[in-house]
Design an enzyme around this catalytic site. Structure first.
Site, PDB file in Angstrom:
ATOM      1  N   CYS A 398     -89.579 -22.069 -55.065  1.00  0.00           N
ATOM      2  CA  CYS A 398     -88.722 -22.727 -56.055  1.00  0.00           C
ATOM      3  C   CYS A 398     -88.913 -24.250 -55.977  1.00  0.00           C
ATOM      4  O   CYS A 398     -89.945 -24.751 -56.393  1.00  0.00           O
ATOM      5  CB  CYS A 398     -87.275 -22.314 -55.853  1.00  0.00           C
ATOM      6  N   HIS A 525     -87.811 -16.547 -56.204  1.00  0.00           N
ATOM      7  CA  HIS A 525     -87.358 -16.400 -54.813  1.00  0.00           C
ATOM      8  C   HIS A 525     -87.756 -15.013 -54.296  1.00  0.00           C
ATOM      9  O   HIS A 525     -86.961 -14.069 -54.360  1.00  0.00           O
ATOM     10  CB  HIS A 525     -85.842 -16.577 -54.713  1.00  0.00           C
ATOM     11  N   GLU A 527     -87.949 -13.851 -51.406  1.00  0.00           N
ATOM     12  CA  GLU A 527     -87.214 -13.397 -50.227  1.00  0.00           C
ATOM     13  C   GLU A 527     -86.108 -12.406 -50.566  1.00  0.00           C
ATOM     14  O   GLU A 527     -85.727 -11.573 -49.725  1.00  0.00           O
ATOM     15  CB  GLU A 527     -86.613 -14.593 -49.468  1.00  0.00           C
TER      16      GLU A 527
END
Length: 614
Positions: A398, A525, A527
């Protein structure tokens, strides 16, 4: 529908979220379908506007919901996809009740906490509990509800009252209350003290809720006499008192619960003993053992803004761990406050500046996570510059990707004032700009949020290979600035490749330096969708590059990224055939967190789940 409520007492931070996730995993391992709800008693509508220092990271769901980080634990442990309504806040409940009052739904009645707020809470729980979250049709068998905060908190009172009414309404056999409490050990004498838990349970009972099971947090396993004392004073059977003692990593918690027969106590309270099987946690156990046994390290420098609180980057840390276990490396994270790398710190605190640079230069890989605001931006740019020029594996997420673009514009294109309009609205070279659909007046829920599709423009790039040579990938977003599409040709002519874009082709999603061992930036993102047995592709690439395994991983993971850890049958993995290869070759034990290479004999287990051979 059966309900399991997890509450907490004595102090906050005992691990209710991990406990609730572990209970869900254990019940799922018994063959039940499980969903989860997190109740946060704060007045915020959601977690989107809260500082990570206040409440840890903001976890983003597929539908764009900005929620509490515990929902990330639920998704990772249970491998499910929750919705924004699975996170209940006081703000959401009051907003819904006030909206009804304004519409006249209450027909002139005086709107009160009881019954209107308490009814709204119960209706919300019942409505959300039946939403399928595991990809199957129909409602789950069990809904695990976690009540945030600590028993006795003023803001929790409406929820306590509502849940007390709810437990009475759904009746015995459909509701199980698990109270997580602290049993401290007094260091001077080493004695486990039960009084805090006694007071906590007394307070809980006084509010109309009676615990069926006690989950006691302590530094060591509870002595039998302590259990008997708790049983006597808390009116809970001794067999329903479990210890959650300190463990090397949280993957042990479901195993602790299983070993103490917690699932049997829960199933008994829910009248489900005849509908469930013995919990099958072979793959989970193997992964946990592998994690404990790792000794060869990989060192990642985390260059961020909120390095003082690890929960600020919880999902990033979990994604790094998932990838490290898959690569059979022990993860070491070196926290570097981005501002410590800057020249102003060199003048004011040279020892801090030198220490930060020594950590950066000693790392095997560099990660710059997402964030907001201009503090530490120059330090992040310096970190990206160091990684690019010294061929150190780099991943920017990001803002981290935007930082890499700014650094490239300044250092390679020679645009010294290149910047994001977030940090310098007057820059003459705005390589990162505010998105057209963003709001300049409201903060909450106004970003580009949730799952969006990224199409790969360069089929043979590292990112595409790591994702399995697919043509597109869906990942979760949370940003309001983007790379300036009018400058893309300048960047690509100089060697910065935008290998992933959205469906319009104008919004940049993935960058790569093709002549670098591993220099990747992503606008999304990744994750948030990483799982213990199925690590995020770009995190896997970072760890593999940092540990000298990227070439093997690109070769072996490139064609098929199918997790094999759940294909267990009587302690053995079911053989599968994949394109261009034979899938699994042999396995007489448990195999976990690995993938078929797609063009050979797959991956071999040594019988204990510890061996991975590329």
């Amino acid at each position: 529908m059966k309900y399991v409520l997890v509450t907490g007492g004595v102090v906050s931070g005992l691990g209710k979220g991990v406990t609730a996730s572990s209970i869900g995993l254990l019940l799922k391992a018994c063959g039940l379908r499980v969903t989860s709800i997190k109740i946060d008693p704060y007045l915020n509508t959601d977690a989107g506007t809260m500082s990570p220092f206040e409440h840890g990271e903001v976890f983003v769901l597929d539908d764009g919901g900005e929620v509490d980080l515990d929902l990330g634990n639920y998704e990772r442990f249970l491998d499910i996809k929750l919705t924004r309504d699975n996170n209940v806040t006081t703000g959401k409940i009051y907003q819904s009740v006030i909206d009804k009052e304004r519409r006249g739904d209450y027909l002139g009645k005086t709107v009160q906490v009881v019954p209107h707020i308490t009814n709204a809470i119960q209706e919300w729980i019942e409505r959300v509990a039946v939403i399928p979250v595991d990809g199957k049709e129909g409602p789950a068998d069990v809904c695990v509800i976690e009540l945030g905060g600590t028993i006795g908190d003023i803001e929790s009172m409406p929820f306590i009252e509502a849940l007390g009414q709810f437990s009475y309404r759904v009746g015995p056999g459909n509701f199980c209350l698990i109270h997580v409490s602290l049993v401290p050990v007094i260091n001077v004498v080493g004695e486990q003290k039960t009084k805090p838990t006694q007071h906590s349970v007394r307070g809980l009972r006084g509010l109309g809720l009676t615990p069926n099971i006690l989950a006691c947090r302590s530094s060591k396993e509870l002595d039998e006499n302590v259990k008997l004392k708790l049983s006597q004073f808390c009116h809970v059977p001794a067999e329903n008192i479990v210890t959650l003692h300190d463990v090397p990593n949280i993957w042990h918690i479901p195993l602790l619960l299983r070993d103490q027969k917690a699932h049997e106590s829960i199933l008994k309270e829910l009248d489900l003993l005849g509908n469930a099987k013995e919990p099958d946690l072979q793959a989970w156990t193997a992964r946990t053992k592998v994690c404990d046994m790792l000794h060869e390290s990989v060192r990642i420098a985390m260059v961020g803004k909120y390095t003082g609180l690890s929960d600020s980057y919880l999902s990033v840390l979990k994604a790094l761990l998932h990838a490290s276990v898959a690569c059979r490396r022990k993860l070491i994270v070196d926290w570097i406050a981005a501002s410590d790398l800057e020249e102003v710190t060199a003048l004011e605190a040279p020892e801090v500046h030198n220490a930060a640079w020594n950590l950066l230069k000693g790392a095997d890989g560099v990660l710059v996570p997402g964030g907001f605001g201009d503090r530490g931006v120059q330090g992040k740019i310096l970190a990206a510059n160091y990684a690019r020029e010294n061929k150190v594996p780099f991943l920017g997420i990001c803002l981290g990707m935007q930082i890499a673009v700014i650094e490239f514009a300044r250092s390679v294109l020679g645009l010294n004032d290149a910047n994001s309009t977030e940090f310098d609205p007057e820059t003459s070279n705005p390589c990162v700009i505010f998105m057209p659909e963003g709001s300049t007046t409201h903060m909450g829920g106004t970003m580009r949020l949730g799952s969006r599709r990224t199409h790969f423009e360069v089929p043979d790039c590292k990112s595409a290979k790591l994702y399995g040579n697919v043509s597109f990938v869906d990942e979760r977003h949370r940003h309001r600035y983007e790379v300036n599409p009018t400058m893309i040709s300048q960047f690509e002519d100089a060697g910065l490749s935008f290998v992933g874009r959205d469906e319009t082709g104008r919004r940049m999603e993935i960058i790569e330096l093709l002549d670098h061992p591993y220099f990747v930036g992503v606008q999304f993102h990744p994750e948030f969708k990483s799982r213990p047995g199925n690590p995020s592709a770009v995190f896997l690439g970072l760890i593999a590059a940092a540990s000298g395994q990227l070439e093997a991983v690109l070769k072996n993971y490139g064609q098929v990224r199918k997790p094999l850890g759940n294909e267990l049958s009587n302690g053995k993995l079911t053989a599968k055939t994949y394109p261009n290869g034979n899938g699994l070759k042999s396995c007489n034990g448990t195999l976990n967190g690995v993938y078929s290479n797609g063009n050979g004999n797959g991956v071999q287990s040594n019988g204990n789940g510890n061996g991975v051979h590329f």
